[in-house]
Design an enzyme around this catalytic site. Structure first.
Site, PDB file in Angstrom:
ATOM      1  N   ARG A   1      -4.442 -24.109   1.077  1.00  0.00           N
ATOM      2  CA  ARG A   1      -3.683 -24.237   2.377  1.00  0.00           C
ATOM      3  C   ARG A   1      -4.353 -25.308   3.353  1.00  0.00           C
ATOM      4  NH1 ARG A   1      -1.792 -17.905   3.405  1.00  0.00           N
ATOM      5  NH2 ARG A   1       0.028 -18.049   1.840  1.00  0.00           N
TER       6      ARG A   1
ATOM      7  N   ARG B   1       0.775  -1.215   0.021  1.00  0.00           N
ATOM      8  CA  ARG B   1      -0.058   0.020  -0.048  1.00  0.00           C
ATOM      9  C   ARG B   1       0.819   1.313  -0.042  1.00  0.00           C
ATOM     10  NH1 ARG B   1      -2.567  -4.240   1.838  1.00  0.00           N
ATOM     11  NH2 ARG B   1      -4.797  -4.500   1.756  1.00  0.00           N
TER      12      ARG B   1
ATOM     13  N   GLN C   1      -8.426  -7.464   0.335  1.00  0.00           N
ATOM     14  CA  GLN C   1      -8.015  -7.216  -0.996  1.00  0.00           C
ATOM     15  C   GLN C   1      -9.084  -6.782  -1.836  1.00  0.00           C
ATOM     16  OE1 GLN C   1      -5.955 -10.706  -2.307  1.00  0.00           O
ATOM     17  NE2 GLN C   1      -4.278 -10.615  -0.917  1.00  0.00           N
TER      18      GLN C   1
ATOM     19  N   ASP D   1      -3.745 -15.191   7.297  1.00  0.00           N
ATOM     20  CA  ASP D   1      -2.329 -15.666   7.042  1.00  0.00           C
ATOM     21  C   ASP D   1      -1.571 -16.442   7.929  1.00  0.00           C
ATOM     22  OD1 ASP D   1      -2.832 -14.533   4.393  1.00  0.00           O
ATOM     23  OD2 ASP D   1      -1.748 -12.673   5.071  1.00  0.00           O
TER      24      ASP D   1
ATOM     25  N   LYS E   1      -5.569 -19.319  -1.442  1.00  0.00           N
ATOM     26  CA  LYS E   1      -4.459 -18.640  -1.207  1.00  0.00           C
ATOM     27  C   LYS E   1      -3.373 -19.194  -2.227  1.00  0.00           C
ATOM     28  CE  LYS E   1      -6.097 -15.911   2.072  1.00  0.00           C
ATOM     29  NZ  LYS E   1      -6.160 -14.605   1.566  1.00  0.00           N
TER      30      LYS E   1
HETATM   31  C1  S3P Z   1      -3.918  -9.287   2.222  1.00  0.00           C
HETATM   32  C2  S3P Z   1      -5.151  -9.722   2.522  1.00  0.00           C
HETATM   33  C3  S3P Z   1      -5.400 -11.100   2.720  1.00  0.00           C
HETATM   34  C4  S3P Z   1      -4.165 -11.795   3.230  1.00  0.00           C
HETATM   35  C5  S3P Z   1      -3.323 -11.486   1.974  1.00  0.00           C
HETATM   36  C6  S3P Z   1      -2.829  -9.918   2.337  1.00  0.00           C
HETATM   37  C7  S3P Z   1      -3.936  -7.591   1.896  1.00  0.00           C
HETATM   38  O1  S3P Z   1      -6.088 -11.489   1.620  1.00  0.00           O
HETATM   39  O2  S3P Z   1      -4.410 -13.193   2.816  1.00  0.00           O
HETATM   40  O3  S3P Z   1      -1.765 -11.966   2.387  1.00  0.00           O
HETATM   41  O4  S3P Z   1      -2.731  -7.051   2.102  1.00  0.00           O
HETATM   42  O5  S3P Z   1      -4.935  -6.972   1.737  1.00  0.00           O
HETATM   43  P1  S3P Z   1      -7.740 -11.505   1.510  1.00  0.00           P
HETATM   44  O6  S3P Z   1      -8.164 -10.143   2.143  1.00  0.00           O
HETATM   45  O7  S3P Z   1      -8.096 -11.664   0.068  1.00  0.00           O
HETATM   46  O8  S3P Z   1      -8.324 -12.690   2.393  1.00  0.00           O
END
Ligand code: S3P
Length: 452
Positions: free
Chosen positions: A364, A45, A187, A333, A360
Site C-alpha cells: 500500500r 469473528r 491477526q 486500514d 497488505k
Molecule cells: C484485522 C487486522 C489488521 C487489518 C485487517 C483486519 C483483523 O491486520 O489490517 O484488515 O480483523 O484482525 P493486522 O492486525 O495483521 O495488521
C-alpha cells in the site's frame, strides 16, 4: 437523491475476466445520512466464534462482503450449518469447540488475510488435517508470523515458502506460550488466542503497540476467561463457548472514505449511522481531528461489548500532521484514505513506522505513492512510510493493484480532483464494501463503473 451510475461493458477478446474500473468525476458537497456495511473484523469473528459455540448464534448487521462469505463457505465445508446471510442476518448452528469436521476440499479463503490467520489458530487445535489457500494476493502475504508462534505451541503448520497455501496436521496437544509479537498485528494476536482455547495452560500475547481487540471482547461475551492488561492479553483453555446473539456495527474503515471526502468537499454535511468506535480502531478519527476535521460522535452506546456511535462530519480546512508507529497501528486500514487527506491538506504530512502497509492486499505504500504521483502530488516513499506535500489533485489514471482500500481511496481522490480520475482494478471492492458505488453516489459522488 443524486445517483449517477452507468455500467459500460466492453469485453475484450482474452479469456481473463474483464477488469472492473471506476470513472470518478469531480464532485461537490457530500451530504445525507448513510449506514455503511458491517464491520469486517467483527463479522469474521462472529462467524468463527458462532461456529465454535455450543448452540445457535444469530447475528445481525453482518458484512456480506466476499471475505466474510469465504469464511462462511469454509465453515460450511467443515460441517457447520449456517442460514443466510439475508440482509445482514445469519444464524450459525455452532458445533462446539471440537465439533468441526475435515473439509473434503482445500479451504479457499479468497482475498482474506484475516480469515487465513484466524482459521490457522482454530484449525491447529483440531483432530484433522486442513489445507488453506487463497487468491493471488493472499498467496503473497506473509504467514511465518503465525506459523512460528503456533509451532512454538506444538502445532504442525507449514507454509513452504512462508506464504499460503498452509498445511495443518493434527497433533496430540498444544501448550500455552508467552509470546512477544514482533509486529503489531491483531491477526497474529487473535490466531494465538484462538489456538490458546485448545492449549494446555495459559497462552499469553504481548504487543508492542495496541491493536484491535475485537477477539478479546467477543471471547469474553462467549464466556471465555481472559485477562487483559496494558499491552498483554492472556487466555485460559476453554471447555465450551456459550452461544450469544450478536449485532455487528457499521465498519469505521468503510466510513473513513466518507469522513475524508466530506471533510474536504466544500459545503459537506454527512451523518454516518451506528459506526463501531472501538478505541483500538479510532486512530482515523484522532488523526483527522488533529488535522482539523469536524467530526462529532452522537448517541454513543455499547452493542455486544463494542462501542458504537453515529458520526456527523462537515467540511473543514485540513492541515498536515505527523503519524507515528503507534498511531499507524490504530489506523492501519485507513492509511490509504488518510494519504488522500494529506494530499489535500495544507503543509507536509509525514508517516513513519508503517512498514506493515507493504504486507497488505498489495504494497500500500508503493500503490499510494504511484497513484498520488500520477495525480500530480509531491510524495516521497520511505521504507516504512511516506512524506506527502499537500497540494491540488489533478485528474488522471491510477491502479489499485487489485486492493479494495486503494481503489476506494482513489475514488475519494477522484471526487476531490480537478479532473476525472480512472481507477483500475476495482473488482475487490466487494471484499469489504459491497454496494460502495451505490452508497457513494447517494452522498454525491459521481462514479461510473466500466470494464476493460
Ligand atoms: C484485522 C487486522 C489488521 C487489518 C485487517 C483486519 C483483523 O491486520 O489490517 O484488515 O480483523 O484482525 P493486522 O492486525 O495483521 O495488521
Amino acid at each position: 437523491m443524486r445517483l449517477t451510475m452507468t455500467v459500460v461493458l466492453v469485453m475484450n477478446s482474452s479469456a481473463a475476466a474483464p477488469a472492473l474500473c471506476y470513472q470518478v468525476s469531480p464532485g461537490s458537497s457530500i451530504t445525507g445520512r448513510i449506514r455503511v456495511p458491517g464491520d469486517k473484523s467483527i463479522s469474521h469473528r462472529a462467524v468463527i466464534l458462532g461456529a465454535l459455540a455450543s448452540g445457535s448464534v444469530a447475528v445481525t448487521g453482518l458484512l456480506e462482503g466476499e471475505d466474510v462469505k469465504a469464511t462462511i463457505a469454509a465453515f460450511r465445508a467443515m460441517g457447520v450449518v449456517i442460514e443466510g446471510p439475508v440482509a445482514g442476518g445469519v444464524t450459525i448452528h455452532g458445533v462446539g469447540l471440537h465439533g468441526l469436521q475435515a473439509s473434503a476440499e482445500v479451504l479457499d479463503l479468497g482475498n482474506s488475510g484475516t480469515a487465513m490467520r484466524l482459521f490457522s489458530g482454530v484449525l491447529v487445535g483440531q483432530s484433522f488435517r486442513s489445507e488453506l489457500d487463497g487468491d493471488a494476493s493472499l498467496r503473497r502475504r506473509p504467514m511465518r508470523r503465525i506459523t512460528e508462534p503456533l509451532s512454538a505451541m506444538g502445532a504442525r503448520i507449514e507454509a513452504t515458502t512462508g506464504t499460503p497455501p498452509l498445511h495443518i496436521t493434527p497433533v496430540s496437544g498444544l501448550h500455552g506460550i508467552d509470546y512477544v509479537m514482533p509486529v503489531a498485528s491483531a491477526q497474529v494476536k487473535s490466531a494465538l488466542l484462538l489456538a490458546g482455547l485448545y492449549a494446555q495452560g495459559q497462552t499469553r500475547v504481548r504487543e508492542l503497540a495496541p491493536t484491535r481487540d475485537h477477539t478479546e471482547r467477543m471471547l469474553r461475551g462467549f464466556g471465555v476467561k481472559l485477562s487483559v492488561a496494558a499491552g498483554k492479553v492472556a487466555v485460559q483453555p476453554a471447555q465450551r463457548l456459550h452461544p450469544v446473539n450478536l449485532a455487528v456495527p457499521a465498519d469505521l474503515s468503510s466510513a473513513a472514505f466518507f469522513l475524508v471526502a466530506a471533510s474536504l468537499a466544500g459545503g459537506s454535511n454527512l451523518l454516518l449511522e451506528s459506526v463501531g468506535v472501538n478505541p483500538t480502531r479510532c486512530g482515523v478519527l484522532t488523526i483527522l481531528q488533529s488535522m482539523g476535521a469536524r467530526i462529532t460522535r452522537l448517541h454513543e452506546h455499547q452493542v455486544c461489548g463494542e462501542p458504537v456511535a453515529d458520526l456527523a462530519v462537515s467540511a473543514a480546512p485540513l492541515q498536515a500532521t505527523d503519524i507515528d508507529a503507534e498511531a499507524v497501528a490504530l489506523a492501519i486500514d485507513e492509511l490509504p484514505v488518510l494519504c488522500i487527506a494529506a494530499a489535500m491538506a495544507s503543509g507536509t504530512t509525514r508517516i513513519h513506522g508503517a512498514g506493515e502497509l507493504r504486507h497488505k492486499e498489495c504494497d500500500r505504500i508503493a500503490a499510494m505513492v504511484a497513484g498520488l504521483q500520477s495525480l500530480g502530488i509531491e510524495i516521497h516513499e520511505h521504507r516504512d512510510g511516506m512524506t506527502i506535500v499537500g497540494g491540488r489533485l489533478q485528474g488522471g489514471q491510477v491502479d489499485s493493484f487489485g486492493d479494495h482500500r486503494i481503489a476506494m481511496a482513489f475514488a475519494v481522490a477522484g471526487h476531490l480532483a480537478q479532473g476525472p480520475v480512472q481507477v483500475r482494478g476495482c473488482e475487490n471492492v466487494a471484499t469489504s464494501f459491497p454496494g460502495f458505488v451505490e452508497i457513494a453516489c447517494q452522498t454525491g459522488f459521481v462514479i461510473e463503473p466500466y470494464r476493460i
